[in-house]
Design a protein around this motif. Structure first.
Motif, PDB file in Angstrom:
ATOM      1  N   ASN A   1      20.546  35.584  45.452  1.00 52.68           N
ATOM      2  CA  ASN A   1      20.778  36.336  44.225  1.00 52.68           C
ATOM      3  C   ASN A   1      19.718  35.898  43.223  1.00 52.68           C
ATOM      4  O   ASN A   1      19.748  34.773  42.734  1.00 52.68           O
ATOM      5  CB  ASN A   1      22.183  36.082  43.672  1.00 52.68           C
ATOM      6  N   ALA A   2      18.753  36.784  42.960  1.00 58.79           N
ATOM      7  CA  ALA A   2      17.704  36.530  41.970  1.00 58.79           C
ATOM      8  C   ALA A   2      18.223  37.082  40.640  1.00 58.79           C
ATOM      9  O   ALA A   2      18.088  38.268  40.354  1.00 58.79           O
ATOM     10  CB  ALA A   2      16.403  37.199  42.398  1.00 58.79           C
ATOM     11  N   VAL A   3      18.832  36.227  39.843  1.00 52.70           N
ATOM     12  CA  VAL A   3      19.551  36.628  38.623  1.00 52.70           C
ATOM     13  C   VAL A   3      18.583  36.833  37.460  1.00 52.70           C
ATOM     14  O   VAL A   3      17.740  35.979  37.185  1.00 52.70           O
ATOM     15  CB  VAL A   3      20.598  35.562  38.241  1.00 52.70           C
ATOM     16  N   LEU A   4      18.745  37.971  36.795  1.00 52.83           N
ATOM     17  CA  LEU A   4      18.054  38.220  35.530  1.00 52.83           C
ATOM     18  C   LEU A   4      19.069  38.003  34.410  1.00 52.83           C
ATOM     19  O   LEU A   4      20.095  38.678  34.356  1.00 52.83           O
ATOM     20  CB  LEU A   4      17.523  39.659  35.477  1.00 52.83           C
ATOM     21  N   ARG A   5      18.807  37.039  33.541  1.00 51.27           N
ATOM     22  CA  ARG A   5      19.725  36.719  32.430  1.00 51.27           C
ATOM     23  C   ARG A   5      19.321  37.523  31.188  1.00 51.27           C
ATOM     24  O   ARG A   5      18.181  37.489  30.770  1.00 51.27           O
ATOM     25  CB  ARG A   5      19.663  35.233  32.097  1.00 51.27           C
ATOM     26  N   HIS A   6      20.306  38.217  30.618  1.00 48.55           N
ATOM     27  CA  HIS A   6      20.084  38.960  29.386  1.00 48.55           C
ATOM     28  C   HIS A   6      20.699  38.228  28.200  1.00 48.55           C
ATOM     29  O   HIS A   6      20.275  38.430  27.064  1.00 48.55           O
ATOM     30  CB  HIS A   6      20.674  40.367  29.502  1.00 48.55           C
ATOM     31  N   THR A   7      21.726  37.417  28.470  1.00 48.06           N
ATOM     32  CA  THR A   7      22.374  36.574  27.463  1.00 48.06           C
ATOM     33  C   THR A   7      22.778  35.278  28.165  1.00 48.06           C
ATOM     34  O   THR A   7      22.676  35.169  29.392  1.00 48.06           O
ATOM     35  CB  THR A   7      23.641  37.238  26.882  1.00 48.06           C
ATOM     36  N   ASP A   8      23.255  34.331  27.412  1.00 50.12           N
ATOM     37  CA  ASP A   8      23.767  33.103  28.011  1.00 50.12           C
ATOM     38  C   ASP A   8      24.983  33.420  28.871  1.00 50.12           C
ATOM     39  O   ASP A   8      25.752  34.344  28.546  1.00 50.12           O
ATOM     40  CB  ASP A   8      24.179  32.094  26.925  1.00 50.12           C
ATOM     41  N   PRO A   9      25.185  32.664  29.970  1.00 52.75           N
ATOM     42  CA  PRO A   9      26.373  32.896  30.807  1.00 52.75           C
ATOM     43  C   PRO A   9      27.653  32.678  30.002  1.00 52.75           C
ATOM     44  O   PRO A   9      27.688  31.856  29.086  1.00 52.75           O
ATOM     45  CB  PRO A   9      26.255  31.851  31.911  1.00 52.75           C
ATOM     46  N   HIS A  10      28.680  33.423  30.347  1.00 58.11           N
ATOM     47  CA  HIS A  10      29.976  33.296  29.696  1.00 58.11           C
ATOM     48  C   HIS A  10      31.022  33.118  30.784  1.00 58.11           C
ATOM     49  O   HIS A  10      30.946  33.789  31.821  1.00 58.11           O
ATOM     50  CB  HIS A  10      30.272  34.553  28.862  1.00 58.11           C
ATOM     51  N   PRO A  11      32.032  32.238  30.587  1.00 51.64           N
ATOM     52  CA  PRO A  11      33.047  32.006  31.621  1.00 51.64           C
ATOM     53  C   PRO A  11      33.757  33.272  32.096  1.00 51.64           C
ATOM     54  O   PRO A  11      34.121  33.377  33.253  1.00 51.64           O
ATOM     55  CB  PRO A  11      34.039  31.056  30.950  1.00 51.64           C
ATOM     56  N   ARG A  12      33.932  34.255  31.232  1.00 50.83           N
ATOM     57  CA  ARG A  12      34.634  35.476  31.646  1.00 50.83           C
ATOM     58  C   ARG A  12      33.849  36.276  32.691  1.00 50.83           C
ATOM     59  O   ARG A  12      34.402  37.104  33.399  1.00 50.83           O
ATOM     60  CB  ARG A  12      34.972  36.349  30.453  1.00 50.83           C
ATOM     61  N   ASP A  13      32.532  36.014  32.773  1.00 49.12           N
ATOM     62  CA  ASP A  13      31.703  36.700  33.764  1.00 49.12           C
ATOM     63  C   ASP A  13      32.096  36.343  35.198  1.00 49.12           C
ATOM     64  O   ASP A  13      31.732  37.054  36.118  1.00 49.12           O
ATOM     65  CB  ASP A  13      30.227  36.362  33.575  1.00 49.12           C
ATOM     66  N   TYR A  14      32.787  35.245  35.372  1.00 45.83           N
ATOM     67  CA  TYR A  14      33.107  34.770  36.717  1.00 45.83           C
ATOM     68  C   TYR A  14      34.601  34.777  37.007  1.00 45.83           C
ATOM     69  O   TYR A  14      35.042  34.240  37.999  1.00 45.83           O
ATOM     70  CB  TYR A  14      32.500  33.379  36.928  1.00 45.83           C
ATOM     71  N   ARG A  15      35.371  35.404  36.131  1.00 47.82           N
ATOM     72  CA  ARG A  15      36.810  35.561  36.379  1.00 47.82           C
ATOM     73  C   ARG A  15      37.034  36.804  37.219  1.00 47.82           C
ATOM     74  O   ARG A  15      36.500  37.874  36.916  1.00 47.82           O
ATOM     75  CB  ARG A  15      37.565  35.712  35.063  1.00 47.82           C
ATOM     76  N   PRO A  16      37.859  36.683  38.268  1.00 43.21           N
ATOM     77  CA  PRO A  16      38.122  37.865  39.094  1.00 43.21           C
ATOM     78  C   PRO A  16      38.853  38.949  38.315  1.00 43.21           C
ATOM     79  O   PRO A  16      39.654  38.660  37.429  1.00 43.21           O
ATOM     80  CB  PRO A  16      38.983  37.337  40.234  1.00 43.21           C
ATOM     81  N   LEU A  17      38.547  40.197  38.667  1.00 44.11           N
ATOM     82  CA  LEU A  17      39.229  41.345  38.070  1.00 44.11           C
ATOM     83  C   LEU A  17      40.380  41.767  38.977  1.00 44.11           C
ATOM     84  O   LEU A  17      40.294  41.631  40.199  1.00 44.11           O
ATOM     85  CB  LEU A  17      38.269  42.527  37.945  1.00 44.11           C
ATOM     86  N   LYS A  18      41.394  42.321  38.383  1.00 42.08           N
ATOM     87  CA  LYS A  18      42.485  42.894  39.173  1.00 42.08           C
ATOM     88  C   LYS A  18      41.981  44.188  39.810  1.00 42.08           C
ATOM     89  O   LYS A  18      41.388  45.036  39.138  1.00 42.08           O
ATOM     90  CB  LYS A  18      43.687  43.172  38.275  1.00 42.08           C
ATOM     91  N   LEU A  19      42.210  44.342  41.111  1.00 42.27           N
ATOM     92  CA  LEU A  19      41.778  45.557  41.797  1.00 42.27           C
ATOM     93  C   LEU A  19      42.593  46.748  41.293  1.00 42.27           C
ATOM     94  O   LEU A  19      43.825  46.695  41.290  1.00 42.27           O
ATOM     95  CB  LEU A  19      41.963  45.438  43.307  1.00 42.27           C
ATOM     96  N   PRO A  20      41.930  47.831  40.875  1.00 39.60           N
ATOM     97  CA  PRO A  20      42.684  49.001  40.419  1.00 39.60           C
ATOM     98  C   PRO A  20      43.402  49.695  41.574  1.00 39.60           C
ATOM     99  O   PRO A  20      44.424  50.357  41.364  1.00 39.60           O
ATOM    100  CB  PRO A  20      41.609  49.908  39.811  1.00 39.60           C
ATOM    101  N   PHE A  21      42.889  49.558  42.789  1.00 36.68           N
ATOM    102  CA  PHE A  21      43.496  50.083  44.009  1.00 36.68           C
ATOM    103  C   PHE A  21      42.874  49.326  45.175  1.00 36.68           C
ATOM    104  O   PHE A  21      41.804  48.727  45.039  1.00 36.68           O
ATOM    105  CB  PHE A  21      43.311  51.605  44.142  1.00 36.68           C
ATOM    106  N   PRO A  22      43.535  49.284  46.330  1.00 37.08           N
ATOM    107  CA  PRO A  22      43.044  48.476  47.453  1.00 37.08           C
ATOM    108  C   PRO A  22      41.711  48.990  47.994  1.00 37.08           C
ATOM    109  O   PRO A  22      41.383  50.169  47.887  1.00 37.08           O
ATOM    110  CB  PRO A  22      44.129  48.628  48.523  1.00 37.08           C
ATOM    111  N   PHE A  23      40.955  48.056  48.593  1.00 37.74           N
ATOM    112  CA  PHE A  23      39.720  48.427  49.275  1.00 37.74           C
ATOM    113  C   PHE A  23      40.053  49.246  50.515  1.00 37.74           C
ATOM    114  O   PHE A  23      41.115  49.082  51.119  1.00 37.74           O
ATOM    115  CB  PHE A  23      38.941  47.188  49.724  1.00 37.74           C
ATOM    116  N   ASP A  24      39.137  50.094  50.928  1.00 38.20           N
ATOM    117  CA  ASP A  24      39.262  50.883  52.151  1.00 38.20           C
ATOM    118  C   ASP A  24      38.420  50.191  53.226  1.00 38.20           C
ATOM    119  O   ASP A  24      37.202  50.363  53.276  1.00 38.20           O
ATOM    120  CB  ASP A  24      38.774  52.313  51.895  1.00 38.20           C
ATOM    121  N   PHE A  25      39.073  49.405  54.080  1.00 39.91           N
ATOM    122  CA  PHE A  25      38.341  48.625  55.081  1.00 39.91           C
ATOM    123  C   PHE A  25      37.729  49.503  56.164  1.00 39.91           C
ATOM    124  O   PHE A  25      36.718  49.132  56.761  1.00 39.91           O
ATOM    125  CB  PHE A  25      39.247  47.542  55.673  1.00 39.91           C
TER     126      PHE A  25
END
Length: 148
Positions: free
Chosen positions: A106-130
């Motif tokens: 992962n070649a990361v381009l930083r636009h702002t300083d990292p924030h802890p919320r950037d790495y918190r998982p999101l609740k899935l709005p609906f299940p993945f389709d495997f």
């Protein structure tokens, strides 16, 4: 007019130098080596101040992008060197359906300083389709995004 955040898939340019194949380097502020364990499903994350530039260097995985209330399944493999660029604000995760770990850069381009919320998982709005994820892996010959 609102800014449209678009995921881009780029095939890397390369040239032969003796016995080695050299691929286009990616500019970045920091570079991470990431290993995704076999048979795992990652959470969705959204980064507000960085652009991810992902390149699989060993194995394969399916990158899941949430856009317009739909999942897009992008298969990535060491067999087809491609960079997927994910801009800030786009929820994304990964599925490794194989029995082997997947290693990516992962070649990361930083636009702002990292924030802890950037790495918190999101609740899935609906299940993945495997099934759609597996189908994307089967169609690795084409770099198109499969929407479901």
């Amino acid at each position: 007019m609102a800014l449209v955040r678009q995921v881009e898939i780029r095939t890397l340019d390369s040239f032969q130098g003796g016995m080695a194949q050299f691929y286009t380097p990616q500019s970045s502020h920091e570079t991470m080596l990431v290993q995704v364990a076999p048979q795992t499903v990652d959470d969705l994350f959204v980064h507000h101040g960085q652009t991810d530039q992902l390149l699989v260097v060993r194995g394969s995985l399916v990158l899941v992008i949430l856009q317009n209330r739909r999942y897009n399944y992008i298969a990535l493999s060491q067999q087809q060197p491609q960079v997927v660029q994910i801009p800030p604000g786009v929820p994304h995760g990964a599925i490794n359906l194989s029995d082997d770990p997947c290693v990516l850069v992962n070649a990361v381009l930083r636009h702002t300083d990292p924030h802890p919320r950037d790495y918190r998982p999101l609740k899935l709005p609906f299940p993945f389709d495997f099934e759609a994820a597996a189908a994307a892996l089967k169609n690795l010959e084409t770099p198109a995004i499969a929407s479901v």
